[in-house]
Write an enzyme that holds these catalytic residues in place. Structure first.
Site, PDB file in Angstrom:
ATOM      1  N   SER A 458      40.354  51.041  41.667  1.00  0.00           N
ATOM      2  CA  SER A 458      41.618  50.909  42.132  1.00  0.00           C
ATOM      3  C   SER A 458      42.384  52.092  42.619  1.00  0.00           C
ATOM      4  O   SER A 458      43.163  52.233  43.567  1.00  0.00           O
ATOM      5  CB  SER A 458      42.475  50.294  41.176  1.00  0.00           C
ATOM      6  N   HIS A 486      41.266  43.977  43.273  1.00  0.00           N
ATOM      7  CA  HIS A 486      41.543  44.608  44.686  1.00  0.00           C
ATOM      8  C   HIS A 486      40.384  43.894  45.547  1.00  0.00           C
ATOM      9  O   HIS A 486      40.545  44.458  46.668  1.00  0.00           O
ATOM     10  CB  HIS A 486      41.519  46.201  44.745  1.00  0.00           C
ATOM     11  N   LYS A 517      47.908  40.649  43.621  1.00  0.00           N
ATOM     12  CA  LYS A 517      47.684  41.468  44.719  1.00  0.00           C
ATOM     13  C   LYS A 517      47.747  40.669  45.994  1.00  0.00           C
ATOM     14  O   LYS A 517      48.532  40.376  46.389  1.00  0.00           O
ATOM     15  CB  LYS A 517      46.528  42.307  44.318  1.00  0.00           C
TER      16      LYS A 517
HETATM   17  C1  LIG Z   1      46.237  45.872  38.995  1.00  0.00           C
HETATM   18  C2  LIG Z   1      44.862  45.783  38.316  1.00  0.00           C
HETATM   19  C3  LIG Z   1      44.861  45.001  37.127  1.00  0.00           C
HETATM   20  C4  LIG Z   1      45.936  44.439  36.259  1.00  0.00           C
HETATM   21  O1  LIG Z   1      46.532  43.183  37.123  1.00  0.00           O
HETATM   22  P1  LIG Z   1      47.915  42.584  36.888  1.00  0.00           P
HETATM   23  O2  LIG Z   1      47.951  41.216  37.321  1.00  0.00           O
HETATM   24  O3  LIG Z   1      48.750  43.934  37.794  1.00  0.00           O
HETATM   25  O4  LIG Z   1      48.225  43.007  35.499  1.00  0.00           O
HETATM   26  C5  LIG Z   1      43.490  44.776  36.748  1.00  0.00           C
HETATM   27  N1  LIG Z   1      42.478  45.466  37.276  1.00  0.00           N
HETATM   28  C6  LIG Z   1      42.531  46.343  38.369  1.00  0.00           C
HETATM   29  C7  LIG Z   1      41.462  46.906  38.916  1.00  0.00           C
HETATM   30  C8  LIG Z   1      43.858  46.339  39.022  1.00  0.00           C
HETATM   31  O5  LIG Z   1      43.896  47.137  39.968  1.00  0.00           O
END
Ligand SMILES: *Cc1c(COP(=O)(O)O)cnc(C)c1O
Length: 663
Positions: A458, A486, A517
């Site tokens: 990320s 992602h 996302k």
């Molecule tokens: C954003 C993210 C999460 C968490 O997801 P949310 O739905 O925002 O709680 C988990 N793993 C990764 C790699 C992320 O970037």
């Protein structure tokens, strides 16, 4: 007259296992052996780890001509407010020696816990180098040069200084980090020839039995055996020169208020409290922590927008080009998605009113689960309230005490938290380094457990070596888990994720995704076999004990998923924009990102903040990413592309980014 290396080792047998209690050693002329043996034996009997049931004393003759003589390192003391600042100090000192991946260093410290031997670590790559990782490397065969012996017998500090002074002179060693495993001893140190011996108080909480020692090696790998031989076998006498016995004693006194007096039944815990650890009032800790964050440019604040996500956003009356959103496909503010969310809200209300296993499940939830499973080509799916909860709950349900989890050094915090909560042994392997993963697995033959990794990392935007990852997991019969937060909606021609990207028919046992996302809503999900999902439905605590997603986000995510499937051009546009953006930043050394995340590394926290602020002045919205999201000294601007960015906007933004970041 021969010299002897006299060693004491005390242990206790606990459920068939030998447990180390204490150890010490001296180098002495044969005439003083009986006295010293007596002292060491007595010392074996008073240790806060308890009474031993075996005390071993050995004496080995040394050739006096082979003994090397070095001066003691100069001593510096750092009194820090709390353990966090102590650790920050240690990391800063190591960084000054070019050892600067703090996340990896902290992970190594975890690995060093409870080990009697030290870790020997490559100072650049931070990979471990010990021939026998279970035993580690043991610095041995050293003492003080004459004179001060009587004092040194009971002085931890002097012993630590002798050891550090020997280690600092070992060929190829550039630094050492040490935390005592004595529960009553909160001080630790960083040492090197150039830094001297830097005592840091506190470096761990009072009462913690976990210590650890790391030697950082910057020499040639082919000379490693010389270094280890020096550390373990070479007799060394350290000259404290400037220190008189009185000075050593007073240093000891001033720094170690709780050191045991010369009594056989001293319970060291009952002596004066560590004044530096007492809190003057219940909020003082918070104040200090915030102050220290502020000093390090690590304090964060919330920066609210006055419009929803889009290529442009507004804040306090000003318009910004949004270059840091995870709403990759522009679906979070899309008319059809919003219409479905509004309809669900009107039909079903605002809250689900219960957890999924009580009264909170709606047919909306199950319909989305079916669609997600189909989209990902899996048998089944389970929704969670967030992606964070999906990771934490899944890992905790799949692993427990006695299992081993192999986790990438740059995995997302929610994976790390899930690992910690599970109680399993956590083995961190070097970032995306499949040979290190395999080496670490081989160090745990027959281990049950899990290998887990982000699919797209990320903060760096790089991709997991998925084919190799799957092959290793299969070969060692471990569960495989990827976090596609992602990757979903981004990787592969249809945005189906990392499997589609690599064109594999094969897949991970567990795949985690988020609705927050590319799918423009909120919530998390896990896809996999029927068996896996039934298990998680029954055993994942973050699923069971949290309220079901409310109707609007579920309907929104479903509508977004339908659009993603019907309009794959969005994924293509996102890729085109990323390609354009990266090529415009090529003068900064930027290479093409395989995902939609483009980090521009600035290293320095203050510089990253300054660049973000200057870009904001020109109407570009981007965050400076700092510790703890990334390691200290690896601060960056983290750009994220959208499918609805216009080329002209990207070209203009990049010319400013180049101008500011090249300064
Ligand atoms: C954003 C993210 C999460 C968490 O997801 P949310 O739905 O925002 O709680 C988990 N793993 C990764 C790699 C992320 O970037």
């Amino acid at each position: 007259m021969p010299l002897f290396n006299l060693r004491m080792h005390a242990s206790r047998t606990d459920r068939g296992q030998e447990v180390h209690i204490s150890g010490a050693e001296r180098i002495a002329w044969d005439s003083s052996l009986p006295d010293l043996a007596h002292d060491l034996c007595q010392r074996a009997l008073v240790h806060s780890r308890g009474l031993p049931d075996a005390v071993y004393i050995t004496a080995k003759a040394l050739n006096p001509e082979k003994v090397l003589h070095y001066p003691a390192l100069a001593v510096h003391s750092y009194e820090e407010k709390d353990v966090a600042s102590g650790l920050a100090r240690a990391l800063t000192l190591l960084a000054s020696q070019g050892i600067d991946d703090s996340r990896r260093i902290l992970a190594l410290l975890e690995e060093a816990r409870e080990k009697r031997g030290a870790l020997l670590v490559d100072a650049r790559s931070l990979e471990r180098l010990e021939r026998d990782p279970r035993r580690g490397v043991r610095a041995s065969c050293m003492d003080l040069e004459g004179g001060i012996r009587k004092i040194a017998q009971k002085v931890h500090f002097v012993e630590a200084l002798i050891l550090a002074s020997k280690v600092a002179h070992a060929p190829g060693i550039c630094a050492e980090l040490c935390l005592s495993d004595d529960p009553d001893y909160v001080t630790g140190y960083v040492a090197s020839k150039s830094l001297g011996y830097c005592r840091i108080t506190p470096l761990k909480p009072l009462g913690s039995p976990f210590g650890g020692r790391i030697f950082f090696y910057e020499g040639d790998k082919s000379d490693l055996d010389d270094c280890v031989h020096f550390l373990e076998e070479q007799p060394v006498l350290i000259d404290m020169g400037a220190y008189t016995s009185q000075q050593a004693k007073s240093i000891e006194k001033s720094l170690l208020p709780s050191q045991a007096p010369d009594s056989l039944h001293a319970d060291t815990r009952n002596h004066e409290p560590h004044s530096s650890l007492q809190r003057p009032d219940k909020w003082a800790y918070l104040e200090q922590k915030l102050e220290s964050l502020r000093e390090q440019h690590l304090l964060r604040s919330i920066d609210p927008l006055s419009s929803g996500p889009g290529p442009y956003v507004s804040k306090q009356g000003k318009r910004y080009l949004l270059l840091s959103s995870n709403d990759y496909l522009g679906l979070a503010n899309e008319e059809r998605v919003k219409a479905q969310a509004a309809k669900a809200l009107k039909t079903y209300g605002t809250g689900s009113g219960g957890s999924r296993l009580t009264s909170g499940s709606l047919c909306l939830h199950t319909a989305l689960e079916e669609s997600l499973a189909r989209f990902k080509g899996k048998e089944s799916c389970l929704l969670f309230a967030t992606g964070y909860q999906a990771n934490v709950g899944t890992i905790q349900a799949l692993c427990g005490k006695g299992d081993v989890i192999f986790s990438d050094a740059l995995n997302h915090a929610s994976i790390i938290d899930g690992c910690r909560l599970s109680g399993a042994e956590i083995v961190v392997y070097a970032h995306n380094d499949m040979s290190d993963l395999e080496a670490k697995i081989r160090e745990h033959p027959g281990a049950h457990g899990l290998v887990v990794s982000d699919a797209v990392f990320s903060m760096d935007g790089d991709l997991l070596n998925f084919p190799k990852f799957l092959e290793i997991a299969r070969r060692y019969d471990l569960l495989s888990m990827v976090d596609e937060a992602h990757a979903t909606g981004v990787l592969g021609a249809h945005g189906r994720g990392i499997e589609e990207y690599y064109g594999l028919s094969d897949s991970a046992d567990v795949s985690v995704g988020t609705l927050s996302k590319a799918l423009g809503s909120e919530g998390g999900f896990v896809v996999g076999s029927q068996r896996l999902i039934t298990y998680l439905r029954n055993c994942a605590r973050s699923f069971i004990f949290s309220t079901a997603l409310s109707p609007a986000p579920v309907a929104a995510a479903h509508a977004a998923l339908n659009i993603l499937e019907a309009e794959p051009w969005r994924v293509e546009r996102l890729r085109d924009n990323t390609r354009l953006f990266c090529s415009l930043l090529a003068p900064l050394g930027q290479v093409l990102s395989p995902s939609a995340i483009v980090p521009v590394l600035l290293y320095d926290e203050a510089k990253a903040l300054r660049c973000a602020a200057e870009l904001a002045e020109r109407g570009i919205f981007v965050q400076a990413i700092r510790y703890p999201s990334v390691a200290r000294g690896r601060a960056r601007l983290r750009f994220a592309l959208r499918s609805d960015h216009e080329s002209d906007d990207l070209i203009r933004a990049c010319s400013w980014i180049l101008e500011l970041c090249q300064k």
